[in-house]
Design an enzyme around this catalytic site. Structure first.
Site, PDB file in Angstrom:
ATOM      1  N   HIS A 364      46.383  45.031  30.458  1.00  0.00           N
ATOM      2  CA  HIS A 364      46.426  46.418  30.005  1.00  0.00           C
ATOM      3  C   HIS A 364      46.213  46.491  28.508  1.00  0.00           C
ATOM      4  O   HIS A 364      45.554  47.400  28.008  1.00  0.00           O
ATOM      5  CB  HIS A 364      47.767  47.045  30.358  1.00  0.00           C
ATOM      6  CG  HIS A 364      48.155  46.787  31.772  1.00  0.00           C
ATOM      7  ND1 HIS A 364      49.442  46.749  32.210  1.00  0.00           N
ATOM      8  CD2 HIS A 364      47.386  46.526  32.846  1.00  0.00           C
ATOM      9  CE1 HIS A 364      49.461  46.482  33.489  1.00  0.00           C
ATOM     10  NE2 HIS A 364      48.227  46.322  33.889  1.00  0.00           N
ATOM     11  N   CYS A 677      28.002  52.444  35.441  1.00  0.00           N
ATOM     12  CA  CYS A 677      29.035  52.551  34.394  1.00  0.00           C
ATOM     13  C   CYS A 677      29.818  51.260  34.166  1.00  0.00           C
ATOM     14  O   CYS A 677      30.834  51.283  33.490  1.00  0.00           O
ATOM     15  CB  CYS A 677      29.979  53.699  34.690  1.00  0.00           C
ATOM     16  SG  CYS A 677      30.996  53.453  36.144  1.00  0.00           S
TER      17      CYS A 677
END
Ligand code: PEP
Ligand code: MG
Length: 748
Positions: A364, A677
């Protein structure tokens, strides 16, 4: 060496060691005095000190009993011989018959063949390996537990003295700690280069008094500090907002904080003459050494807890809290063992770079660093031991390399590289308002990927036409509890406002795999990347999905809304997910709320299966966005987080390109808008290849828009396509070499 040593013998020795530290002698003299003192006090024939010359090499720095001529001559690699093994494992070696011990290395220049018994203990400070302290004797006997313990206590004091620079300089070749340049080779967390000064997330606690005169006072101090620690852990535990998992972790903390064994061991260290701080560090070092040996992940976690508690205890004892009064430099580079995404966000963009000892590309923290475009290097082993606040540091995020306290020449060439990059950025900035139109007149739409409010200013700055992928999970990841609908609606609304009418494709929550919400029960899955993740979670537990959809609809008001679902593997999943949107639209309308005037519902194509879905799916989807990061890992069966296999297969592999081209053809046949993407869209050569096989929309991180646009504007797309086709027809594994050769012939 007498077998029975009293506490007062030990205290006497430690005090004499401290006196050596206090006298004005030079580094080498101090080392010589110390070996003599230890040998005399312990009644052993040999005492030697080996210190690290560099992170891989130990050097005999002083000896009493071995041949003096060997001092600064005898060296061994980490792990080599008994001394090298003590250093590597951080654990003592005790043997009555050293020459017959496995791994023994005979060093004739020392004359040690005369000595049979060997006891070596590591000189280490909180996991930082500094050297090895050895005693030897002629008689073939094993040293007792008491003797090992006594030597470990002495080694702790030596570690603190080494740390304080007591043995540095003086032409003995041993540079002062934390003064020399050090190169760390880690891995890329986020590309980019940064120059700045170290800012330690958790500053080192400096212990200036390893030896104490009055054990009773020290015992009072440690008991009091442990008392404060226990109360603070109990307070944490009584907080009402804790969930079950947080409670479990804190329960483990409490167990350690109340452990009698831990306090007893520290009290014993103090009785030997150590100060309370040195006693904490001694036990912490032992824990760290054990930590490195434990293969079991759960046990390692628990030992980490104990390590963390020791740090807290040291801070209580020294009064050196997180806020040490040190001022953050103007150009801070954060150095930490690891950091959570929330903490990293708190520092925000003021950081010039981030260097972690742990972490992973998919962590993260890495996601946040990427979102903030802060250069980041992970797996820079031991950097928290080496770096001091304020040290000059260069972070090369492209190469995954960090230079701590760099030589001038290194700093100069690094600056040249950064300057060249800055020049290129200026060139890209001048293209900002120009379209990405190729020489043969094909225009490619370039969008950006985002995930935080902080990304939005880049939308205008980069010249992106919109946000092709808004990763909504970051808002969920950086909180300790599930965000509420109103909070999300406000945030999405601010994102749309900042986009100033440009389209934003909101991807619904994509959790699972490596993205684990702190407040959701972790799934113990054998292969989470192929497990319960993304839309699978959304459809099985639709409460959160519905809440998010409501937030998106409310945030939009009348503005157009674009929603895409991650990880759709078959038509039925898309139908079900789409059904949720339509139902929520209907519900909002019936509640009298305004709803978006235009609504687009798309699917991310991240598994090969979806490319073969029925025509009806392609007709129903308003758009399809290829999530190349996932699609590539499943196409090649190569984990995107596994550095070993990740780079093995080229994105420009002919099979993969042909597969992508098949998706282009299917979308063209149904008139479905297609974009790409994944990270590869931001790599200029890859972007060119995608455009050449027919893709017209690419979404990438903002910093990539300039380089991609610059390349597209200087090429003829039909020619690029011909190069690719030719390479494929000739059986090339990857079209990259052909494309690169051709590009080299193209003008600027
Ligand atoms: C992808 O898989 O390419 C993608 C864009 O999604 P993420 O990287 O967030 O999994
Ligand atoms: Mg994905």
């Amino acid at each position: 060496m007498p077998t029975e040593r009293s506490d007062s013998d030990s205290r006497k020795l430690l005090r004499r060691l401290r006196d050596v530290l206090g006298n004005k002698a030079k580094g080498q003299d101090r080392l010589d005095q110390i070996t003599k003192l230890i040998a005399g006090s312990l009644g052993t024939e040999v005492c030697s000190i080996y210190l690290f010359r560099d992170p891989e090499t130990l050097e005999l720095c002083a000896t009493e009993g071995l041949k003096k001529a060997a001092v600064h001559q005898t060296r061994m690699k980490l792990g080599e011989g008994l001394v090298g093994r003590v250093a590597r494992n951080g654990l003592p070696i005790n043997t009555a018959d050293a020459p017959s011990e496995k791994g023994f290395r005979y060093m004739p220049e020392t004359g040690e063949e005369l000595f049979s018994a060997f006891l070596g203990v590591p000189i280490q400070r909180v996991g930082e390996k500094l050297g090895v302290l050895v005693v030897q004797s002629k008689a073939a006997r094993a040293y007792s537990e008491d003797e090992i313990y006594a030597l470990e206590v002495v080694a702790m004091v030596l570690a603190e003295m080494t740390e304080l620079g007591a043995f540095a300089g003086d032409g003995n070749g041993m540079g002062a700690l934390h003064k020399q340049p050090v190169l760390f080779r880690g891995e890329t967390g986020q590309e980019g280069a940064a120059e700045g000064r170290v800012w330690l997330h958790e500053p080192r606690v400096v212990v200036t008094n390893p030896v104490a005169d009055d054990p009773l006072t020290e015992i009072d101090r440690i008991r009091e500090a442990v008392g404060v620690l226990r109360v603070s852990v109990d307070d944490l535990l009584s907080a009402e907002s804790l969930d079950k998992d947080q409670k479990q972790v804190l329960e483990a903390y409490r167990m350690f904080a109340h452990s009698r064994g831990w306090l007893r061991r520290m009290e014993e260290d103090i009785a030997q003459g150590l100060s309370a701080e040195a006693a904490v560090e001694k036990e912490q070092s032992a824990t760290r050494a054990r930590l490195e040996q434990v293969p079991d992940a759960y046990l390692r976690e628990r030992l980490h807890d104990l390590d963390d508690l020791s740090n807290r205890l040291l801070r209580i004892l020294t009064g050196q809290g997180k806020d040490t009064g040190a001022e953050m430099p103007d150009n801070p580079v954060l150095v930490a063992r690891n950091i959570g995404p929330g903490e990293l966000l708190e520092y925000g963009r003021k950081l010039k770079g981030v260097v972690l000892e742990e972490g992973s590309v998919g962590s993260h923290a890495a996601i946040v660093a990427r979102a903030l475009a802060i250069p980041m290097v992970i797996h820079a082993e031991r950097i928290t031991n080496e770096a001091l606040n304020g040290n000059p540091i260069l972070v090369d995020g492209d190469q995954g390399v960090v230079h701590l306290r760099p030589e001038d020449t290194v700093a100069r060439s690094f600056r040249d590289k950064v300057a060249m990059q800055a020049k290129a950025m200026e060139r890209y900035a001048s293209l900002r308002d120009l379209p990405a139109t190729t020489k043969d007149g094909v225009t490619i739409s370039l969008h950006m990927n985002a995930g935080l409010m902080a990304d939005l200013p880049s939308l205008i700055g980069s010249g992106a036409e919109g946000v092709g992928l808004f990763r909504t999970e970051l808002q969920f990841l950086v909180r300790n509890q599930m965000p509420r609908r109103e909070e999300l609606a406000q945030l999405y609304s601010r994102v749309m406002e900042a986009a100033q009418g440009r389209p934003v494709a909101f991807r619904t929550l994509d959790i699972g795999s490596d993205k684990v919400l702190p407040y959701m029960k972790p799934q113990d899955e054998p292969n989470p990347a192929m497990g319960w993740r993304a839309i699978r979670v959304g459809l099985d537990k639709p409460g959160v999905l519905r809440m998010q959809l409501q937030a998106l609809i409310r945030a939009s008001g009348e503005r157009p809304l674009s929603i895409m679902f991650p990880f759709i593997s078959e038509q039925a999943e898309f139908l079900e997910a789409r059904g949720h949107v339509l139902r929520e639209m209907h519900r909002e309308k019936s509640l009298g709320h305004v709803v978006p005037k235009a609504l687009e519902i798309g699917a991310m194509l991240e598994t090969p299966s979806l490319a073969y879905a029925p025509d009806a799916f392609f007709q129903l989807a308003d758009f399809i966005s290829i999530g190349g990061n996932d699609l590539k890992q499943f196409f090649f069966a190569a984990d995107r987080e596994n550095e070993r296999v990740r780079k093995r297969y080229d994105t420009l592999n002919a099979s993969f390109l042909t597969f992508l081209q098949f998706i282009v053809a299917r979308c063209a046949a149904s008139g479905t808008k297609l974009s790409f993407c994944g990270e590869d869209a931001g790599r200029p050569i890859e972007a060119l290849a995608f455009a050449a096989i027919g893709m017209r929309n690419l979404s990438m991180r903002p910093a990539s828009i300039g380089p991609v646009k610059a390349l597209l504007r200087r090429v003829n797309l039909a020619e690029a396509r011909a190069v690719i086709d030719k390479a494929r027809s000739e059986g090339a594994e990857t079209v990259r070499p052909a494309l690169m050769d051709w590009l080299a012939t193209q003008g600027e």
